[in-house]
Design a protein around this motif. Structure first.
Motif, short mmCIF file in Angstrom:
data_model
loop_
_atom_site.label_atom_id
_atom_site.label_comp_id
_atom_site.label_asym_id
_atom_site.label_seq_id
_atom_site.Cartn_x
_atom_site.Cartn_y
_atom_site.Cartn_z
N ALA A 34 -16.26 81.54 74.21
CA ALA A 34 -14.81 81.64 74.36
C ALA A 34 -14.37 82.97 74.96
O ALA A 34 -13.42 83.00 75.75
N ILE A 70 -8.05 86.38 72.81
CA ILE A 70 -9.32 85.69 72.58
C ILE A 70 -10.49 86.56 73.03
O ILE A 70 -11.52 86.63 72.35
N SER A 91 -14.63 76.37 66.15
CA SER A 91 -15.16 76.63 67.49
C SER A 91 -16.69 76.54 67.45
O SER A 91 -17.31 76.77 66.41
N ALA A 143 -13.15 83.28 69.41
CA ALA A 143 -12.64 81.92 69.44
C ALA A 143 -11.84 81.54 68.20
O ALA A 143 -10.97 80.69 68.25
N ARG A 202 -5.98 78.11 70.71
CA ARG A 202 -7.00 77.85 71.74
C ARG A 202 -6.71 76.53 72.44
O ARG A 202 -6.82 76.43 73.68
N ALA A 229 -15.10 82.69 78.65
CA ALA A 229 -14.18 81.71 79.25
C ALA A 229 -12.78 82.30 79.38
O ALA A 229 -12.14 82.18 80.44
N ALA A 230 -12.30 82.93 78.32
CA ALA A 230 -10.95 83.50 78.35
C ALA A 230 -10.84 84.61 79.38
O ALA A 230 -9.84 84.71 80.09
N LEU A 290 -4.86 85.00 76.40
CA LEU A 290 -6.29 84.96 76.71
C LEU A 290 -6.97 86.28 76.33
O LEU A 290 -8.10 86.27 75.84
N SER A 300 -5.71 76.23 76.42
CA SER A 300 -6.64 75.54 77.32
C SER A 300 -6.01 74.34 78.02
O SER A 300 -6.37 74.01 79.14
N LEU A 313 -13.14 76.92 76.67
CA LEU A 313 -12.15 77.53 75.79
C LEU A 313 -11.69 76.54 74.72
O LEU A 313 -11.60 76.88 73.54
#
Length: 128
Positions: free
Chosen positions: A70, A114, A123, A119, A13, A73-74, A111, A17, A64
C-alpha cells in the motif's frame, strides 16, 4: 489497532482507491477518446501516457484497495495525481479546473497519509 480504526482505515483506503479504479475502467472502455484527450493538452507520447494511466489507475488502484504494498501503491498514485493536476488542471481562470486541481491535491494528501502510516486495517500488508 482497535476495531474502529481498522474499519476507518479500510474505508479510507476503499474511498481513495475507487476514483482511480473507476477512472481506469473508463479508460479501458474508451481508449481512443482517452488518447485523444491526452493529445489535446499537448502531452508527449499519448499512447504511452495512456498505458501508464492504466497501470497506475487499475494496477496500483487495486493494490491500494487490497492493501497490498500500500505504501508503494499510494506513492505511485500520488506522483501520477500530481502529474495529472499539472498537465490537465492548470487553467485557473476556469473555476471547474481550479476545483479539479485542488481535488487532486486533496487526494494526494490522503495518499501521503498511507505512505506515512501504511495500509491500516483489513489489508494484505497487515494480515496475520
Amino acid at each position: 489497532m482497535n476495531p474502529c480504526n481498522r474499519w476507518l482505515t479500510f474505508a479510507g483506503r476503499v474511498l481513495l482507491s475507487l476514483i482511480f479504479i473507476i477512472s481506469g475502467l473508463g479508460k479501458v472502455a474508451a481508449p481512443d477518446a482517452t488518447i485523444g484527450y491526452i493529445s489535446s493538452v499537448g502531452a508527449p507520447f499519448p499512447e504511452v501516457a495512456y498505458a501508464i494511466a492504466l497501470v497506475v489507475e487499475l494496477g496500483l488502484g487495486l493494490a491500494l484497495l487490497l492493501g497490498f504494498k500500500a505504501k508503494f501503491a499510494a506513492a505511485g498514485i500520488a506522483i501520477f495525481t500530481l502529474a495529472a493536476a499539472l498537465l490537465f488542471h492548470t487553467d485557473f481562470s476556469n473555476q471547474i479546473q481550479l476545483v479539479m486541481f485542488m481535488k487532486n491535491f486533496t487526494i494526494i494528501g490522503g495518499l501521503l497519509l498511507i505512505v506515512a502510516y501504511g495500509a491500516g486495517g483489513f489489508s494484505l500488508d497487515n494480515r496475520k
